[in-house]
Scaffold this motif. Structure first.
Motif, PDB file in Angstrom:
ATOM      1  N   VAL A   1      15.220  31.636  55.743  1.00 20.44           N
ATOM      2  CA  VAL A   1      14.569  32.787  56.379  1.00 20.44           C
ATOM      3  C   VAL A   1      13.259  33.061  55.641  1.00 20.44           C
ATOM      4  O   VAL A   1      13.254  33.169  54.407  1.00 20.44           O
ATOM      5  N   ILE A   2      12.163  33.162  56.378  1.00 23.01           N
ATOM      6  CA  ILE A   2      10.895  33.573  55.769  1.00 23.01           C
ATOM      7  C   ILE A   2      10.433  34.841  56.469  1.00 23.01           C
ATOM      8  O   ILE A   2      10.281  34.871  57.694  1.00 23.01           O
ATOM      9  N   VAL A   3      10.244  35.880  55.674  1.00 27.26           N
ATOM     10  CA  VAL A   3       9.806  37.170  56.201  1.00 27.26           C
ATOM     11  C   VAL A   3       8.293  37.289  55.996  1.00 27.26           C
ATOM     12  O   VAL A   3       7.801  37.107  54.876  1.00 27.26           O
ATOM     13  N   PHE A   4       7.559  37.561  57.070  1.00 21.83           N
ATOM     14  CA  PHE A   4       6.101  37.751  57.001  1.00 21.83           C
ATOM     15  C   PHE A   4       5.795  39.220  57.221  1.00 21.83           C
ATOM     16  O   PHE A   4       6.026  39.747  58.308  1.00 21.83           O
ATOM     17  N   GLU A   5       5.272  39.863  56.175  1.00 18.62           N
ATOM     18  CA  GLU A   5       4.948  41.286  56.281  1.00 18.62           C
ATOM     19  C   GLU A   5       3.518  41.521  55.816  1.00 18.62           C
ATOM     20  O   GLU A   5       2.902  40.651  55.179  1.00 18.62           O
ATOM     21  N   GLY A   6       3.014  42.708  56.089  1.00 17.08           N
ATOM     22  CA  GLY A   6       1.659  43.051  55.666  1.00 17.08           C
ATOM     23  C   GLY A   6       1.091  44.079  56.614  1.00 17.08           C
ATOM     24  O   GLY A   6       1.682  44.364  57.659  1.00 17.08           O
ATOM     25  N   ARG A   7      -0.039  44.622  56.234  1.00 17.31           N
ATOM     26  CA  ARG A   7      -0.693  45.588  57.114  1.00 17.31           C
ATOM     27  C   ARG A   7      -1.134  44.894  58.400  1.00 17.31           C
ATOM     28  O   ARG A   7      -1.220  43.672  58.460  1.00 17.31           O
ATOM     29  N   ASP A   8      -1.483  45.696  59.396  1.00 17.74           N
ATOM     30  CA  ASP A   8      -2.027  45.147  60.631  1.00 17.74           C
ATOM     31  C   ASP A   8      -3.263  44.320  60.309  1.00 17.74           C
ATOM     32  O   ASP A   8      -4.083  44.729  59.486  1.00 17.74           O
ATOM     33  N   ALA A   9      -3.370  43.190  60.985  1.00 18.03           N
ATOM     34  CA  ALA A   9      -4.515  42.288  60.843  1.00 18.03           C
ATOM     35  C   ALA A   9      -4.587  41.601  59.475  1.00 18.03           C
ATOM     36  O   ALA A   9      -5.610  41.038  59.117  1.00 18.03           O
ATOM     37  N   ALA A  10      -3.473  41.600  58.741  1.00 19.31           N
ATOM     38  CA  ALA A  10      -3.484  40.956  57.422  1.00 19.31           C
ATOM     39  C   ALA A  10      -3.442  39.437  57.544  1.00 19.31           C
ATOM     40  O   ALA A  10      -3.755  38.736  56.578  1.00 19.31           O
ATOM     41  N   GLY A  11      -3.021  38.948  58.689  1.00 19.10           N
ATOM     42  CA  GLY A  11      -3.003  37.496  58.862  1.00 19.10           C
ATOM     43  C   GLY A  11      -1.616  36.879  58.934  1.00 19.10           C
ATOM     44  O   GLY A  11      -1.461  35.668  58.795  1.00 19.10           O
ATOM     45  N   LYS A  12      -0.628  37.709  59.221  1.00 22.50           N
ATOM     46  CA  LYS A  12       0.736  37.191  59.352  1.00 22.50           C
ATOM     47  C   LYS A  12       0.848  36.224  60.527  1.00 22.50           C
ATOM     48  O   LYS A  12       1.340  35.110  60.385  1.00 22.50           O
ATOM     49  N   GLY A  13       0.371  36.702  61.675  1.00 24.48           N
ATOM     50  CA  GLY A  13       0.517  35.929  62.905  1.00 24.48           C
ATOM     51  C   GLY A  13      -0.155  34.567  62.810  1.00 24.48           C
ATOM     52  O   GLY A  13       0.415  33.546  63.200  1.00 24.48           O
ATOM     53  N   GLY A  14      -1.374  34.562  62.262  1.00 26.35           N
ATOM     54  CA  GLY A  14      -2.122  33.315  62.146  1.00 26.35           C
ATOM     55  C   GLY A  14      -1.445  32.336  61.196  1.00 26.35           C
ATOM     56  O   GLY A  14      -1.459  31.117  61.426  1.00 26.35           O
ATOM     57  N   THR A  15      -0.854  32.853  60.143  1.00 27.65           N
ATOM     58  CA  THR A  15      -0.164  31.978  59.190  1.00 27.65           C
ATOM     59  C   THR A  15       1.094  31.387  59.822  1.00 27.65           C
ATOM     60  O   THR A  15       1.361  30.185  59.695  1.00 27.65           O
ATOM     61  N   ILE A  16       1.827  32.214  60.522  1.00 27.00           N
ATOM     62  CA  ILE A  16       3.050  31.728  61.186  1.00 27.00           C
ATOM     63  C   ILE A  16       2.710  30.610  62.171  1.00 27.00           C
ATOM     64  O   ILE A  16       3.398  29.596  62.244  1.00 27.00           O
ATOM     65  N   LYS A  17       1.618  30.805  62.887  1.00 26.00           N
ATOM     66  CA  LYS A  17       1.183  29.789  63.860  1.00 26.00           C
ATOM     67  C   LYS A  17       0.965  28.436  63.167  1.00 26.00           C
ATOM     68  O   LYS A  17       1.365  27.397  63.679  1.00 26.00           O
ATOM     69  N   ARG A  18       0.310  28.471  61.988  1.00 27.27           N
ATOM     70  CA  ARG A  18       0.063  27.198  61.260  1.00 27.27           C
ATOM     71  C   ARG A  18       1.332  26.639  60.650  1.00 27.27           C
ATOM     72  O   ARG A  18       1.479  25.438  60.532  1.00 27.27           O
ATOM     73  N   PHE A  19       2.243  27.480  60.250  1.00 25.74           N
ATOM     74  CA  PHE A  19       3.537  26.981  59.774  1.00 25.74           C
ATOM     75  C   PHE A  19       4.230  26.202  60.889  1.00 25.74           C
ATOM     76  O   PHE A  19       4.785  25.141  60.678  1.00 25.74           O
ATOM     77  N   MET A  20       4.186  26.765  62.070  1.00 25.54           N
ATOM     78  CA  MET A  20       4.970  26.216  63.188  1.00 25.54           C
ATOM     79  C   MET A  20       4.291  25.031  63.863  1.00 25.54           C
ATOM     80  O   MET A  20       4.956  24.268  64.570  1.00 25.54           O
ATOM     81  N   GLU A  21       2.984  24.893  63.679  1.00 27.67           N
ATOM     82  CA  GLU A  21       2.160  23.981  64.481  1.00 27.67           C
ATOM     83  C   GLU A  21       2.801  22.607  64.702  1.00 27.67           C
ATOM     84  O   GLU A  21       2.848  22.113  65.823  1.00 27.67           O
ATOM     85  N   HIS A  22       3.282  21.991  63.639  1.00 35.27           N
ATOM     86  CA  HIS A  22       3.822  20.635  63.784  1.00 35.27           C
ATOM     87  C   HIS A  22       5.318  20.552  63.521  1.00 35.27           C
ATOM     88  O   HIS A  22       5.860  19.457  63.418  1.00 35.27           O
ATOM     89  N   LEU A  23       5.969  21.685  63.388  1.00 34.70           N
ATOM     90  CA  LEU A  23       7.423  21.643  63.195  1.00 34.70           C
ATOM     91  C   LEU A  23       8.105  21.332  64.518  1.00 34.70           C
ATOM     92  O   LEU A  23       7.545  21.557  65.598  1.00 34.70           O
ATOM     93  N   ASN A  24       9.310  20.818  64.391  1.00 32.02           N
ATOM     94  CA  ASN A  24      10.118  20.619  65.583  1.00 32.02           C
ATOM     95  C   ASN A  24      10.667  21.987  66.003  1.00 32.02           C
ATOM     96  O   ASN A  24      11.407  22.613  65.260  1.00 32.02           O
ATOM     97  N   PRO A  25      10.251  22.443  67.189  1.00 37.21           N
ATOM     98  CA  PRO A  25      10.664  23.805  67.590  1.00 37.21           C
ATOM     99  C   PRO A  25      12.188  23.939  67.685  1.00 37.21           C
ATOM    100  O   PRO A  25      12.713  25.046  67.599  1.00 37.21           O
ATOM    101  N   ARG A  26      12.850  22.790  67.844  1.00 39.75           N
ATOM    102  CA  ARG A  26      14.311  22.863  67.813  1.00 39.75           C
ATOM    103  C   ARG A  26      14.707  22.980  66.336  1.00 39.75           C
ATOM    104  O   ARG A  26      14.554  22.038  65.578  1.00 39.75           O
TER     105      ARG A  26
END
Ligand code: ADP
Ligand code: MLT
Length: 290
Positions: A76-101
């Motif tokens: 489990v990885i928890v991404f927290e931070g203030r609004d616009a801190a960059g959580k969403g963008g980081t998660i996107k790059r984590f997931m980019e090449h992972l197997n979604p399954r």
């Protein structure tokens, strides 16, 4: 706060050729460089280095995923931070090449009326991983410690009870063999405002600007206090917080990946490549960086 009209009138523009890292320009064409605020480097990470290292770290993340699957780990990885801190963008790059399954993002909506009557952690627990899976929480149960508390979506008693229960909840997860990583993305005040301004004028980013974001602008101090209380109660030995300085989004993304990779001894790990996260960018909340 500048309204979209006012922003246009002042002549602000968004330079978006770097699609994932837009720059705000003044009418005279000079860039707004609020990212420098409290930042340990004089330059942002160059694009070429970012692209190269991102790819290499993403290959390591795939190896990590493969190991999680083969050895039936639950991560489990928890991404927290203030609004616009960059959580969403980081998660996107984590997931980019992972197997979604086997790798999922969990970003829950505000609780329904029914959920509001349940045990607070219940709806989050429902999304915890099974063997072989990794789950990335884009915001998490920590909503109660920050946005719910600051915006008054919960009462004081619920808030205090959360602070008592969160370490116990996490202890149960960890003692049950779940691997838990908690990341706090730290953005400075002026840089947060710049990012909100970009969201106002960039058509592809307007959806990210929520009423809560605008309301949080004059609540910087309240969020700071909420964050400090959260660290005080929930930065525990079994589930420590890690702070990522994210005024430069590129460095933040890479160092967050490096941190997660550095925690596990997965098969075929390239130790030299992963190395240790940059202590100027990422470190334990106990040595708070923000
Ligand atoms: P985000 O920044 O994640 O795109 P928002 O800024 O709109 O979303 O909201 C921040 C968080 O606050 C979200 O996780 C959302 O579910 C939560 N939230 C918004 N309104 C409420 C509410 N009335 N009660 C509880 N949580 C809420
Ligand atoms: C972020 O930049 O932190 C994410 O897009 C989420 C958000 O801003 O709320």
């Amino acid at each position: 706060m500048t309204t979209p009209d006012l922003v246009q009138e002042l002549g602000f523009r968004v330079l978006d050729e770097e699609d994932d890292d837009p720059v705000l320009l003044r009418a005279d064409g000079t860039p707004v460089d609020t990212w420098r605020e409290g930042y340990p480097y004089g330059e942002r990470l160059p694009r070429e280095i970012y692209d190269r290292d991102k790819r290499l770290l993403q290959i390591e993340l795939l190896k990590l995923q493969y190991w999680v699957k083969r050895s039936k780990q639950r991560l489990v990885i928890v991404f927290e931070g203030r609004d616009a801190a960059g959580k969403g963008g980081t998660i996107k790059r984590f997931m980019e090449h992972l197997n979604p399954r086997g790798a999922r993002i969990v970003a829950l909506e505000k609780p329904t009326e029914r959920e509001q009557t349940q045990w607070y952690f219940q709806r989050y627990a429902a999304h915890l991983p099974a063997a072989g899976e990794m789950t990335l929480f884009d915001r998490s149960w920590y909503n109660r410690a920050c946005v719910e508390h600051v915006m008054g979506y919960c009462d004081q008693e619920q808030y205090e009870e959360f602070m008592r229960q969160a370490p116990e909840f996490e202890r149960m997860l960890v003692r049950s063999g779940i691997k838990l990583v908690k990341l706090w993305f730290s953005v400075s005040q002026a840089e947060q405002q710049t990012r909100f301004t970009i969201r106002q004028i960039d058509p592809v980013r307007q959806w990210k600007l929520s009423p809560t974001d605008l309301a949080s602008l004059d609540k910087w101090q309240a969020y700071t206090e909420a964050k400090e209380a959260m660290f005080h109660y929930t930065d525990t030995e079994h589930a420590p917080w890690t702070v990522v300085k994210s005024n430069d989004k590129k460095r933040a993304r890479l160092e967050a990946m490096r941190h997660v990779l550095s925690l596990y001894d997965y098969t075929d790990k390239d130790e030299d490549l992963v190395g240790r996260p940059d202590p100027k960018i990422l470190g334990p909340a106990a040595q708070v960086l923000e």
